[in-house]
Design a protein around this motif. Structure first.
Motif, PDB file in Angstrom:
ATOM      1  N   PHE A  58      -4.205  17.155   1.306  1.00 45.45           N
ATOM      2  CA  PHE A  58      -3.847  17.500  -0.012  1.00 45.45           C
ATOM      3  C   PHE A  58      -3.273  18.865  -0.207  1.00 45.45           C
ATOM      4  O   PHE A  58      -2.845  19.126  -1.581  1.00 45.45           O
ATOM      5  CB  PHE A  58      -4.707  16.995  -1.021  1.00 45.45           C
ATOM      6  CG  PHE A  58      -5.036  15.426  -0.998  1.00 45.45           C
ATOM      7  CD1 PHE A  58      -4.399  14.586  -1.747  1.00 45.45           C
ATOM      8  CD2 PHE A  58      -6.239  14.870  -0.144  1.00 45.45           C
ATOM      9  CE1 PHE A  58      -4.587  13.220  -1.735  1.00 45.45           C
ATOM     10  CE2 PHE A  58      -6.468  13.549  -0.177  1.00 45.45           C
ATOM     11  CZ  PHE A  58      -5.366  12.745  -0.908  1.00 45.45           C
ATOM     12  N   THR A 192      -7.476  18.897  -7.599  1.00 43.53           N
ATOM     13  CA  THR A 192      -7.577  18.108  -6.349  1.00 43.53           C
ATOM     14  C   THR A 192      -9.082  18.316  -5.737  1.00 43.53           C
ATOM     15  O   THR A 192      -9.609  17.398  -5.300  1.00 43.53           O
ATOM     16  CB  THR A 192      -6.563  18.722  -5.486  1.00 43.53           C
ATOM     17  OG1 THR A 192      -5.494  18.489  -6.089  1.00 43.53           O
ATOM     18  CG2 THR A 192      -6.289  17.601  -4.294  1.00 43.53           C
ATOM     19  N   LEU A 196     -11.852  15.646  -5.147  1.00 48.12           N
ATOM     20  CA  LEU A 196     -12.167  15.350  -3.548  1.00 48.12           C
ATOM     21  C   LEU A 196     -13.686  15.489  -3.597  1.00 48.12           C
ATOM     22  O   LEU A 196     -14.499  14.590  -2.829  1.00 48.12           O
ATOM     23  CB  LEU A 196     -11.628  16.122  -2.788  1.00 48.12           C
ATOM     24  CG  LEU A 196     -10.168  15.621  -2.352  1.00 48.12           C
ATOM     25  CD1 LEU A 196      -9.189  16.818  -1.677  1.00 48.12           C
ATOM     26  CD2 LEU A 196      -9.946  14.153  -1.687  1.00 48.12           C
ATOM     27  N   TYR A 199     -15.272  12.268  -5.264  1.00 46.90           N
ATOM     28  CA  TYR A 199     -15.057  11.126  -4.240  1.00 46.90           C
ATOM     29  C   TYR A 199     -16.256  11.143  -3.287  1.00 46.90           C
ATOM     30  O   TYR A 199     -17.024  10.492  -2.890  1.00 46.90           O
ATOM     31  CB  TYR A 199     -13.856  11.152  -3.600  1.00 46.90           C
ATOM     32  CG  TYR A 199     -13.598  10.199  -2.330  1.00 46.90           C
ATOM     33  CD1 TYR A 199     -13.356   9.013  -2.392  1.00 46.90           C
ATOM     34  CD2 TYR A 199     -13.878  10.746  -0.767  1.00 46.90           C
ATOM     35  CE1 TYR A 199     -13.421   8.408  -1.322  1.00 46.90           C
ATOM     36  CE2 TYR A 199     -13.879   9.988   0.248  1.00 46.90           C
ATOM     37  CZ  TYR A 199     -13.778   8.653  -0.085  1.00 46.90           C
ATOM     38  OH  TYR A 199     -13.242   7.871   0.972  1.00 46.90           O
ATOM     39  N   TYR A 296     -13.756   5.390  -5.777  1.00 49.35           N
ATOM     40  CA  TYR A 296     -12.484   4.907  -5.831  1.00 49.35           C
ATOM     41  C   TYR A 296     -11.619   5.493  -6.986  1.00 49.35           C
ATOM     42  O   TYR A 296     -10.803   6.223  -6.989  1.00 49.35           O
ATOM     43  CB  TYR A 296     -12.271   3.428  -6.188  1.00 49.35           C
ATOM     44  CG  TYR A 296     -12.160   2.567  -5.179  1.00 49.35           C
ATOM     45  CD1 TYR A 296     -11.181   2.568  -4.253  1.00 49.35           C
ATOM     46  CD2 TYR A 296     -13.186   1.636  -4.825  1.00 49.35           C
ATOM     47  CE1 TYR A 296     -11.009   1.588  -3.174  1.00 49.35           C
ATOM     48  CE2 TYR A 296     -13.223   0.863  -3.645  1.00 49.35           C
ATOM     49  CZ  TYR A 296     -12.339   0.680  -2.768  1.00 49.35           C
ATOM     50  OH  TYR A 296     -12.055  -0.182  -1.872  1.00 49.35           O
ATOM     51  N   LEU A 299     -10.425   9.287  -6.966  1.00 45.28           N
ATOM     52  CA  LEU A 299      -9.409   9.395  -6.469  1.00 45.28           C
ATOM     53  C   LEU A 299      -7.874   9.240  -7.129  1.00 45.28           C
ATOM     54  O   LEU A 299      -6.804   9.685  -6.666  1.00 45.28           O
ATOM     55  CB  LEU A 299      -9.018   8.214  -5.181  1.00 45.28           C
ATOM     56  CG  LEU A 299     -10.099   8.699  -3.735  1.00 45.28           C
ATOM     57  CD1 LEU A 299      -9.881   7.517  -2.752  1.00 45.28           C
ATOM     58  CD2 LEU A 299     -10.106  10.010  -3.380  1.00 45.28           C
ATOM     59  N   GLN A 300      -8.262   8.579  -8.158  1.00 42.43           N
ATOM     60  CA  GLN A 300      -7.009   8.089  -8.837  1.00 42.43           C
ATOM     61  C   GLN A 300      -6.056   9.321  -9.365  1.00 42.43           C
ATOM     62  O   GLN A 300      -4.853   8.988  -9.681  1.00 42.43           O
ATOM     63  CB  GLN A 300      -7.381   7.445 -10.053  1.00 42.43           C
ATOM     64  CG  GLN A 300      -7.849   5.880  -9.449  1.00 42.43           C
ATOM     65  CD  GLN A 300      -7.063   5.336  -8.263  1.00 42.43           C
ATOM     66  OE1 GLN A 300      -5.751   5.241  -8.126  1.00 42.43           O
ATOM     67  NE2 GLN A 300      -7.826   5.184  -6.987  1.00 42.43           N
ATOM     68  N   LEU A 302      -5.234  11.684  -7.758  1.00 43.86           N
ATOM     69  CA  LEU A 302      -4.629  12.186  -6.607  1.00 43.86           C
ATOM     70  C   LEU A 302      -3.043  11.826  -6.370  1.00 43.86           C
ATOM     71  O   LEU A 302      -3.113  10.259  -6.762  1.00 43.86           O
ATOM     72  CB  LEU A 302      -5.497  12.209  -5.524  1.00 43.86           C
ATOM     73  CG  LEU A 302      -6.744  12.989  -5.494  1.00 43.86           C
ATOM     74  CD1 LEU A 302      -7.653  12.944  -4.110  1.00 43.86           C
ATOM     75  CD2 LEU A 302      -6.523  14.437  -5.678  1.00 43.86           C
ATOM     76  N   ASN A 304      -0.416   9.585  -4.375  1.00 43.52           N
ATOM     77  CA  ASN A 304      -0.154   8.588  -3.613  1.00 43.52           C
ATOM     78  C   ASN A 304       0.139   9.090  -1.935  1.00 43.52           C
ATOM     79  O   ASN A 304       1.302   9.462  -2.054  1.00 43.52           O
ATOM     80  CB  ASN A 304       0.603   7.163  -3.923  1.00 43.52           C
ATOM     81  CG  ASN A 304      -0.263   6.767  -5.021  1.00 43.52           C
ATOM     82  OD1 ASN A 304      -1.498   6.832  -5.165  1.00 43.52           O
ATOM     83  ND2 ASN A 304       0.565   6.378  -5.991  1.00 43.52           N
ATOM     84  N   LYS A 308      -4.776   9.518   0.725  1.00 45.35           N
ATOM     85  CA  LYS A 308      -5.439   8.918  -0.185  1.00 45.35           C
ATOM     86  C   LYS A 308      -5.842   7.433   0.104  1.00 45.35           C
ATOM     87  O   LYS A 308      -6.898   6.793  -0.036  1.00 45.35           O
ATOM     88  CB  LYS A 308      -4.588   8.794  -1.358  1.00 45.35           C
ATOM     89  CG  LYS A 308      -5.124   8.325  -2.670  1.00 45.35           C
ATOM     90  CD  LYS A 308      -4.454   8.381  -3.830  1.00 45.35           C
ATOM     91  CE  LYS A 308      -4.793   7.395  -5.018  1.00 45.35           C
ATOM     92  NZ  LYS A 308      -3.961   7.815  -5.988  1.00 45.35           N
ATOM     93  N   GLU A 309      -4.875   6.762   0.905  1.00 40.65           N
ATOM     94  CA  GLU A 309      -4.987   5.349   1.407  1.00 40.65           C
ATOM     95  C   GLU A 309      -6.104   5.383   2.398  1.00 40.65           C
ATOM     96  O   GLU A 309      -6.979   4.463   2.131  1.00 40.65           O
ATOM     97  CB  GLU A 309      -3.653   5.033   2.084  1.00 40.65           C
ATOM     98  CG  GLU A 309      -3.535   3.449   1.944  1.00 40.65           C
ATOM     99  CD  GLU A 309      -2.060   3.100   3.038  1.00 40.65           C
ATOM    100  OE1 GLU A 309      -2.150   2.097   3.559  1.00 40.65           O
ATOM    101  OE2 GLU A 309      -1.172   3.740   2.634  1.00 40.65           O
ATOM    102  N   GLU A 312      -9.277   5.536   0.443  1.00 41.38           N
ATOM    103  CA  GLU A 312      -9.906   4.430  -0.091  1.00 41.38           C
ATOM    104  C   GLU A 312     -10.383   3.180   1.082  1.00 41.38           C
ATOM    105  O   GLU A 312     -11.349   2.471   0.606  1.00 41.38           O
ATOM    106  CB  GLU A 312      -8.450   3.638  -0.920  1.00 41.38           C
ATOM    107  CG  GLU A 312      -8.271   4.464  -1.977  1.00 41.38           C
ATOM    108  CD  GLU A 312      -6.978   4.214  -2.756  1.00 41.38           C
ATOM    109  OE1 GLU A 312      -6.478   4.318  -3.820  1.00 41.38           O
ATOM    110  OE2 GLU A 312      -6.004   3.602  -1.887  1.00 41.38           O
TER     111      GLU A 312
END
Lengths: 323, 323
Positions: A58, A192, A196, A199, A296, A299-300, A302, A304, A308-309, A312
């Protein structure tokens, strides 16, 4: 879904970290070298390096700089496991004899000290003073978590808060620091970094709860150590705390725990079976799911992207893992 | 001459360090707190902080900055002592029960880990990257020294080189690093830094040799632990290496050491008496004197001032100390 598939794009970078780890633990002293290499080769998911790398994605992703943090955190994790095995008197981990079993407690203690020191040496490459502060704070909390684990052993009067604070210190903070440090060394913005960090914290909580559940539900072969090991060692985990809300089980366990020295694996088998088949497992999983959801949600904010994927997907995997 | 008199001008500054140490070991966890405070209160000469402060006097002496290094190094020394007591299975140190004796090996291990982490936290205040590298390198060597001590136990076939390398790692490098880091954080020139580093290294070697001699010549009351403890634990020190040049003693000790588990204090008493009264003590003292002379010589490139005089006096004291 295989965990490795979610971060396949990191494969090359992870092998760089693996090389760095191998190079780092090299010791000009036969016992330390053998013990360290055994630890490294015993494997593990390398979750902490993966979190560092993904978090760095990121920001400015400079592998030759970031790898110092990634390998350093994995080494700290490894060192804490060796010391943990001394505390828990564990002879097996991931299906292999532990350092303390293959050598003894003293060698295990020094191997841990050595790997800690090597982790720090690696970390000296990092310029940001804040990163150093976070690392040392995390190590302090980690030790506090371990001592609480000793203190709370065989104590079934502890409450949920005690348990949650302990796993926060013992597990979650090192994972949240992995994410946060990955962000810091990549110079991300503060928003950010915070996302993180959060998360990582929630993931870490969920991860440890699942670990504590699997100790009851997985087989010895899957665990690489006898099932029910935690309870045998007197570690009161979330499933136990839920299960002993049943007064009969509370009484049974409290009677047994009055003489911890006399507890053998077989004595605990019926209790382990009761806990495994009770709704305690389901309830513990619910708590884990709550943390996962929070992971989850964190992360929203951040953007895409592939990282990020992957984060998740890891949350998804961790939440449903059978081992 | 009293040691404290040689650095009386540091008294105020040393009490600042003492306060910093007390503040640092404070733990929000009862066992860790009690064990750490017990360690701190057990005293010790605070040699490492003294060396840091004296070395800093050759540059820009800024106590509020330097104190982080001074207290950090004392903490690392303390942490290594706790782990050392686990390795040597020592129940007494400085006339008081050790952490491992008062609690157990596990608490001692974690107390060491905690104090290490606290030392690092303190050290994060230091800006110079080189200082961090020196610290982590020293910690690695320290661990290697400890593992060598385990490996070389009860092995009377080791030579002088093995012994010297071991005490270098175990003792001398932390003292030379104290001097060097004091110089670095005071921004001295390179020549001064090297001179101080050398002084510390030679002092450290001499210090450990005298320590090893005193284990034979001092009384239990003076030592704060039983005399001859080293040999009882299988640690082969310089006086032993000299003494077993006598074939009869070599044979006697090698027979005894074939069954280390059976060795008791009383069994070793005659051997300890033989070593104490042999010329091995004198010869070991000569080696120590040689290092002391080198320590003196290293100082000669430095300007004459109060700090230099104190360093000379400390060397003089260490060389002649009876305890």
């Amino acid at each position: 879904m295989k965990l490795a598939k979610t971060y396949a794009f990191l494969k090359k970078d992870l092998s760089v970290i693996e090389d760095a780890l191998e190079e780092t633990v090299y010791a000009n002293q036969p016992v330390l070298h053998e013990a360290s290499v055994q630890l490294l080769k015993a494997g593990g998911k390398r979750l902490r390096p993966i979190f560092v790398l993904l978090a760095s994605k990121f920001g400015e992703y400079n592998l030759s700089y970031i790898k110092n943090v990634a390998s350093s955190l994995e080494l700290i994790h490894m060192a804490s496991l060796v010391h943990d095995d001394v505390i828990d008197n564990s002879n097996m981990r991931r299906g292999k004899p532990t350092v303390k079993a293959k050598w003894d407690n003293q060698v295990a203690m020094l191997t841990g000290d050595y790997i800690f020191a090597k982790a720090l040496q690696q970390f000296t490459e990092i310029q940001q003073p804040r990163a150093h502060q976070i690392l040392s704070d995390t190590m302090i909390e980690l030790t506090m978590g371990e001592i609480e684990q000793i203190k709370d052993k065989f104590n079934i009067e502890q409450n949920f808060r005690t348990y949650l604070r302990r796993i926060k210190r013992k597990t979650a903070l090192l994972i949240s620091s992995s994410c946060q440090l990955g962000a810091i060394v990549a110079n991300t913005d503060k928003k950010t970094e915070t996302a993180l960090y959060r998360y990582g914290y929630y993931m870490g909580m969920s991860y440890q709860i699942i670990d504590d559940i699997l100790d009851f539900t997985a087989s010895e072969k899957e665990l690489g150590k006898p099932a029910g090991s935690d309870l045998l060692q007197g570690n009161i985990t979330l499933p136990v705390l839920f299960a002993i809300e049943d007064p009969a089980l509370h009484k049974e366990l409290s009677t047994l725990f009055r003489n911890p020295a006399h507890i053998k694996g077989e004595t605990l088998l019926p209790i382990i079976a009761k806990i495994s088949s009770s709704d305690a497992i389901k309830r513990a999983r619910k708590v884990s799911d709550m943390y996962l959801q929070k992971a989850y949600d964190s992360l929203q904010v951040l953007p895409n992207n592939q990282a990020k994927e992957a984060l998740e997907n890891i949350a998804n995997y961790i939440g449903n893992r059978q081992i």
